[in-house]
Enzyme design. Structure first.
Site, PDB file in Angstrom:
ATOM      1  N   SER A   1      38.214  43.299  33.780  1.00  0.00           N
ATOM      2  CA  SER A   1      39.417  44.142  33.862  1.00  0.00           C
ATOM      3  C   SER A   1      40.161  44.322  32.543  1.00  0.00           C
ATOM      4  CB  SER A   1      40.370  43.585  34.915  1.00  0.00           C
ATOM      5  OG  SER A   1      39.907  43.951  36.181  1.00  0.00           O
TER       6      SER A   1
ATOM      7  N   VAL B   1      38.040  39.131  35.502  1.00  0.00           N
ATOM      8  CA  VAL B   1      37.368  38.099  36.289  1.00  0.00           C
ATOM      9  C   VAL B   1      36.172  37.456  35.555  1.00  0.00           C
ATOM     10  CG1 VAL B   1      38.103  38.880  38.585  1.00  0.00           C
ATOM     11  CG2 VAL B   1      35.996  39.787  37.599  1.00  0.00           C
TER      12      VAL B   1
ATOM     13  N   LYS C   1      40.319  47.754  31.396  1.00  0.00           N
ATOM     14  CA  LYS C   1      41.302  48.751  31.885  1.00  0.00           C
ATOM     15  C   LYS C   1      42.191  49.225  30.732  1.00  0.00           C
ATOM     16  CE  LYS C   1      40.839  47.531  36.684  1.00  0.00           C
ATOM     17  NZ  LYS C   1      40.106  46.381  37.161  1.00  0.00           N
TER      18      LYS C   1
ATOM     19  N   TYR D   1      47.854  41.380  37.763  1.00  0.00           N
ATOM     20  CA  TYR D   1      47.797  41.728  39.186  1.00  0.00           C
ATOM     21  C   TYR D   1      48.981  41.174  39.958  1.00  0.00           C
ATOM     22  CZ  TYR D   1      43.310  42.805  37.415  1.00  0.00           C
ATOM     23  OH  TYR D   1      42.334  43.286  36.625  1.00  0.00           O
TER      24      TYR D   1
ATOM     25  N   TYR E   1      32.781  53.201  35.175  1.00  0.00           N
ATOM     26  CA  TYR E   1      33.712  52.078  35.382  1.00  0.00           C
ATOM     27  C   TYR E   1      32.960  50.732  35.290  1.00  0.00           C
ATOM     28  CZ  TYR E   1      36.567  48.706  37.912  1.00  0.00           C
ATOM     29  OH  TYR E   1      37.245  47.568  38.269  1.00  0.00           O
TER      30      TYR E   1
HETATM   31  O1  DON Z   1      35.834  45.900  39.688  1.00  0.00           O
HETATM   32  C1  DON Z   1      35.846  44.663  39.697  1.00  0.00           C
HETATM   33  O2  DON Z   1      36.106  44.016  40.708  1.00  0.00           O
HETATM   34  C2  DON Z   1      35.515  43.952  38.411  1.00  0.00           C
HETATM   35  N1  DON Z   1      34.538  44.678  37.664  1.00  0.00           N
HETATM   36  C3  DON Z   1      36.746  43.781  37.577  1.00  0.00           C
HETATM   37  C4  DON Z   1      37.881  43.098  38.315  1.00  0.00           C
HETATM   38  C5  DON Z   1      38.712  42.223  37.472  1.00  0.00           C
HETATM   39  O3  DON Z   1      38.373  41.820  36.386  1.00  0.00           O
HETATM   40  C6  DON Z   1      39.970  41.777  38.082  1.00  0.00           C
HETATM   41  N2  DON Z   1      40.537  40.773  37.247  1.00  0.00           N
HETATM   42  N3  DON Z   1      41.203  39.874  37.373  1.00  0.00           N
END
Ligand code: DON
Length: 304
Positions: free
Chosen positions: A61, A258, A64, A240, A188
């Site tokens: 993330s 993540v 982003k 978040y 994405y």
């Molecule tokens: O789309 C997803 O779920 C992952 N590629 C990225 C989510 C993420 O990193 C949320 N972070 N805390």
């Protein structure tokens, strides 16, 4: 400064063993939960690091921020915020709830739905050309011409990312965007799979902390309005549904992923990167937050 980084490392290391490596993207479960790294890049481009600071991980993330920078640069403020809002959600990062019940478009670009929506602001003849625009931004902001992405993590998420797929189809049905949903998702997923180490993450933080100016070359890499939008959204939404508590405990505009990374921009001071793949129950790096708490308090970095 090196001393502070080493002390933050010793402090955060006490929590190794807490939290869990993400496994909802199967390939991420291969991460080593004992990895821990901390890096600071100051506004002259000098780097101080401790721990596994050369280990590469997928930025997830943190991408982003890269996506938002690329979209704002190409499409401008008004077009981007036609697709997404500017408000925190208080919900998990992959929640579908508000796409049905509220304004139909995602509340902000720091959640999965918001990031998927803004890929559609980045145009090109095909998905390769669209991804290349994002990848060039990433190369600049991580100061690495030879940046790569992890093909296994990309494939793993593409095969299993049905939650993101449902968010995307829901948004298409709401009229947030049109075009080929699978193509938007590929862009994405690939952006989430970009590989960087914690020093590079701290470099991105330093560019943001320095008003968009490269700490090394002094070139303006991001327009000041883009930095302002990104840092505001990192403060309110970057962690978040833990963003409120993080603002109190750390108080530095930050973005987590993540894959275990956290990128922070201590405005006018320095960029900080941390990496440790075991996550807390909100999806943020357990030891990473401990390191950020320590550095914020030791170096007086909270903006509040
Ligand atoms: O789309 C997803 O779920 C992952 N590629 C990225 C989510 C993420 O990193 C949320 N972070 N805390």
């Amino acid at each position: 400064m090196q001393q502070h980084v080493l002390q933050a490392y010793d402090h955060a290391k006490e929590w190794l063993g807490q939290g869990k490596v993400a496994s909802y993207i199967p390939q991420l479960a291969c991460a080593n939960s004992n990895n821990l790294a901390i890096a600071i890049t100051n506004l002259n481009g000098e780097v101080y690091a401790a721990g596994d600071s050369e280990v590469k991980f997928t930025i997830q993330s943190i991408s982003k921020v890269i996506l938002l920078a690329t979209a704002l640069n190409e499409a401008g403020f008004d077009k981007v915020f036609e697709k997404v809002g500017m408000e925190p959600t208080g919900d998990p990062f992959n929640s579908i709830l508000r796409l049905e019940s509220m304004m139909k478009k995602p509340l902000n670009p720091m959640i999965n739905a918001g990031a998927i929506a803004i890929t559609t602001c980045i145009t090109g003849q095909n998905k390769k050309e669209r991804f290349e625009k994002i990848f060039s931004t990433a190369k600049l902001l991580f100061d690495d011409e030879n940046l790569t992405y992890d093909k296994y993590v990309f494939q793993s998420e593409k095969q299993t990312g049905n939650k993101n797929r449902s968010l995307a189809y829901m948004m298409k049905s709401n009229g947030v965007f049109d075009g080929d949903v699978e193509e938007h998702l590929d862009i994405y997923f690939k952006t989430c799979s970009i590989l960087a180490n914690c020093k590079q993450i701290s470099f991105l933080g330093a560019v943001l902390a320095n008003g968009g100016i490269c700490p090394k070359t002094k070139r303006q890499l991001l327009a000041p309005f883009i930095v302002k939008v990104i840092c505001s959204l990192m403060t309110t939404c970057g962690m978040y549904d833990a963003s409120g508590e993080y603002a109190i405990r750390v108080g530095i505009p930050s973005k987590s992923g993540v894959g275990g990374g956290i990128m922070a921009a201590a405005i006018g001071k320095m960029g900080i990167g941390t990496f440790s793949p075991a996550l807390d129950n909100k999806g943020n790096s357990f030891c990473g937050i401990k390191a950020m708490e320590y550095l914020s308090s030791k170096l007086g970095l909270s903006i509040f």
